[in-house]
Design an enzyme around this catalytic site. Structure first.
Site, PDB file in Angstrom:
ATOM      1  N   SER A   1       0.841  -1.191   0.000  1.00 23.92           N
ATOM      2  CA  SER A   1       0.000   0.000   0.000  1.00 23.92           C
ATOM      3  C   SER A   1       0.876   1.241   0.000  1.00 23.92           C
ATOM      4  O   SER A   1       1.942   1.256   0.616  1.00 23.92           O
ATOM      5  CB  SER A   1      -0.908  -0.002   1.245  1.00 23.92           C
ATOM      6  OG  SER A   1      -1.472   1.268   1.473  1.00 23.92           O
TER       7      SER A   1
ATOM      8  N   LYS B   1       0.436  -3.559   4.953  1.00 23.09           N
ATOM      9  CA  LYS B   1      -0.562  -4.296   4.187  1.00 23.09           C
ATOM     10  C   LYS B   1       0.059  -5.229   3.161  1.00 23.09           C
ATOM     11  O   LYS B   1       1.102  -4.959   2.581  1.00 23.09           O
ATOM     12  CB  LYS B   1      -1.504  -3.325   3.477  1.00 23.09           C
ATOM     13  CG  LYS B   1      -2.461  -2.595   4.400  1.00 23.09           C
ATOM     14  CD  LYS B   1      -3.558  -1.910   3.605  1.00 23.09           C
ATOM     15  CE  LYS B   1      -4.527  -2.922   3.041  1.00 23.09           C
ATOM     16  NZ  LYS B   1      -5.604  -2.273   2.262  1.00 23.09           N
TER      17      LYS B   1
ATOM     18  N   ASN C   1      -1.872  -6.970   0.121  1.00 17.19           N
ATOM     19  CA  ASN C   1      -3.135  -7.182  -0.583  1.00 17.19           C
ATOM     20  C   ASN C   1      -3.049  -8.368  -1.542  1.00 17.19           C
ATOM     21  O   ASN C   1      -2.014  -8.590  -2.172  1.00 17.19           O
ATOM     22  CB  ASN C   1      -3.509  -5.924  -1.374  1.00 17.19           C
ATOM     23  CG  ASN C   1      -3.669  -4.715  -0.487  1.00 17.19           C
ATOM     24  OD1 ASN C   1      -4.349  -4.771   0.519  1.00 17.19           O
ATOM     25  ND2 ASN C   1      -3.027  -3.616  -0.850  1.00 17.19           N
TER      26      ASN C   1
ATOM     27  N   ARG D   1     -26.619  -6.224 -44.530  1.00 16.86           N
ATOM     28  CA  ARG D   1     -25.427  -5.780 -43.790  1.00 16.86           C
ATOM     29  C   ARG D   1     -25.818  -4.617 -42.913  1.00 16.86           C
ATOM     30  O   ARG D   1     -26.458  -3.666 -43.378  1.00 16.86           O
ATOM     31  CB  ARG D   1     -24.274  -5.390 -44.724  1.00 16.86           C
ATOM     32  CG  ARG D   1     -22.979  -4.999 -43.995  1.00 16.86           C
ATOM     33  CD  ARG D   1     -21.767  -5.042 -44.917  1.00 16.86           C
ATOM     34  NE  ARG D   1     -21.646  -6.373 -45.523  1.00 16.86           N
ATOM     35  CZ  ARG D   1     -21.913  -6.644 -46.791  1.00 16.86           C
ATOM     36  NH1 ARG D   1     -22.274  -5.669 -47.622  1.00 16.86           N
ATOM     37  NH2 ARG D   1     -21.806  -7.869 -47.258  1.00 16.86           N
TER      38      ARG D   1
END
Length: 442
Positions: free
Chosen positions: A271, A277, A279, A310
């Protein structure tokens, strides 16, 4: 996708399979195959077809920058590409360029080829993720974990059964996508689908072209009946949903307060504001990529309503949308394979959570065992006192019950043991199905 976010959202082999260069190669592959197909039914000289194929195999002989610059003016890249091919092979051999075809024939067939190549890369990542799920299911077949319904703790299950559920979803997605890819058709109908410019050999050219490219030869063109694109969109969207489900389970199980799994990977997951942290970046990224799929699927399904022979706009909207969908789902699968490859289940943490959630059952079993000797009221109080003591001492209630000599401790503990029903048998069944798929994998 290029630039700052490509590392996240354009990951894996699928992204490379639908790059701008891959699009050019696919368009040229179709033109080369069409030349050979036309030669095989006698519409053009074989020498002319060989000349076209030789130029298509060496794109450096073409002014591709000019093709790209003029693509918008033509509405698609095929008209300037055809002109570049004709100039490159010369007037004599230009007879074998774009034989009897219209731009949509080439674009649609190239799109199908790109989808097939990207699906092969995607399947490799799905297979790797599925194999890892099988290993987790096998290794943790009987390891109890708290089941959670509506985001709340429910009853015990096993981590093996959770992984087996992931496995079944990934295997199912692979099978569905393979079924769609196996039926992808060539497109060849000429200006309005009548094959009028193919000198009476149009159906034969279509069949030969399909054979050249390993595609299905349809009975009629699918110029405005876009089931092949819709089928791809559906299979890819479902695949994204399965990948996202596995990824969100990993994200939730890796929460700090749950901590029943963790992703491996040094130097990843930090982080900018909180140094502590870690993650689960791979699972988060898989989820992020998969989240892009539903909107892209909706665009492709919304483009199915196409007018006459088309469409004006709806057809054009498919090209970048299906390209982006293949990239998004391919990237999601690539991230998921990486997440699962380094996934570290914490069995002790799982067991502790199950035990904590099961202390109520254990207290009840203890009260039942004490009731014959103490009476129900006193037995209830004794079980409550044991629960308080365990909490105050920071010890598992099961440890205190095991030390008692006034009850059959083993019987009490057995009565309160987690009941995971037929989880193990279901794991075995999922693993057996996976083995059958692996043995017969395309």
């Amino acid at each position: 996708m290029t630039g700052l976010f490509a590392g996240t959202f354009a990951r894996g082999g699928a992204a490379a399979a639908v790059s701008d260069n891959a699009w050019i190669r696919a368009l040229l592959q179709v033109e080369a195959a069409l030349a050979r197909a036309a030669a095989s039914v006698g519409l053009v000289p074989a020498t002319a077809a060989d000349a076209v194929a030789a130029v298509c195999a060496d794109p450096s002989r073409l002014d591709l920058a000019g093709v790209a610059a003029r693509a918008a003016d033509a509405g698609n890249p095929v008209p300037p590409l055809v002109r570049a091919l004709q100039d490159a092979v010369g007037e004599r051999d230009a007879v074998a360029v774009h034989v009897g075809a219209t731009s949509q024939d080439v674009v649609d067939t190239a799109l199908v080829l790109l989808a097939r190549a990207a699906a092969a890369a995607l399947d490799g990542d799905l297979a790797a993720a599925a194999d890892r799920c099988a290993a987790l299911a096998r290794e943790h077949r009987d390891d109890a974990v708290v089941g959670r319904t509506l985001m709340q703790q429910a009853l015990p299950t096993t981590f093996g059964l959770k992984a087996a559920g992931w496995l079944a979803g990934l295997d199912g997605a692979r099978l569905r996508l393979a079924e769609v890819v196996a039926t992808l058709p060539v497109q060849y109908g000429g200006a309005v689908g009548t094959l009028a410019a193919s000198s009476g050999a149009g159906v034969a050219v279509r069949t030969a072209l399909a054979g050249e490219l390993g595609l299905v030869a349809p009975a009629v063109p699918w110029s405005t009946v876009r089931l092949p694109v819709a089928d791809l969109a559906g299979a890819l969207g479902a695949t994204a949903g399965v990948v996202a489900t596995v990824a969100v389970d990993v994200v939730l199980l890796a929460q700090s307060e749950v901590a029943e799994v963790a992703e491996a990977g040094e130097g990843r997951g930090g982080s900018s504001a909180m140094p502590h942290k870690r993650n689960p970046v791979a699972a988060i990224s898989a989820r992020a990529c998969a989240r892009r799929a539903p909107g892209l699927v909706a665009t492709l399904l919304g483009a199915m309503e196409q007018e006459h022979e088309r469409a004006a706009g709806a057809w054009h909207a498919e090209w970048p949308t299906l390209t982006d969908l293949l990239v998004a789902v391919g990237s999601a699968a690539s991230w998921l394979a990486e997440s699962l490859r380094g996934l570290r289940p914490d069995v002790a943490r799982m067991a502790a959570t199950v035990a904590a959630a099961g202390e109520g059952s254990l207290a009840g079993a203890l009260a039942e065992a004490l009731a014959p000797s103490l009476g129900r009221g006193a037995a209830h109080d004794a079980a409550a006192a044991a629960t308080r003591e365990a909490r105050e001492r920071g010890r598992p209630l099961a440890e205190l019950v095991a030390a008692r000599d006034d009850v059959d401790a083993a019987a009490v503990l057995a009565a309160a043991a987690p009941d995971v029903g037929e989880a193990g048998a279901q794991v075995d069944a999922a693993l057996a199905e996976h083995e059958r798929l692996v043995e017969g994998a395309p």
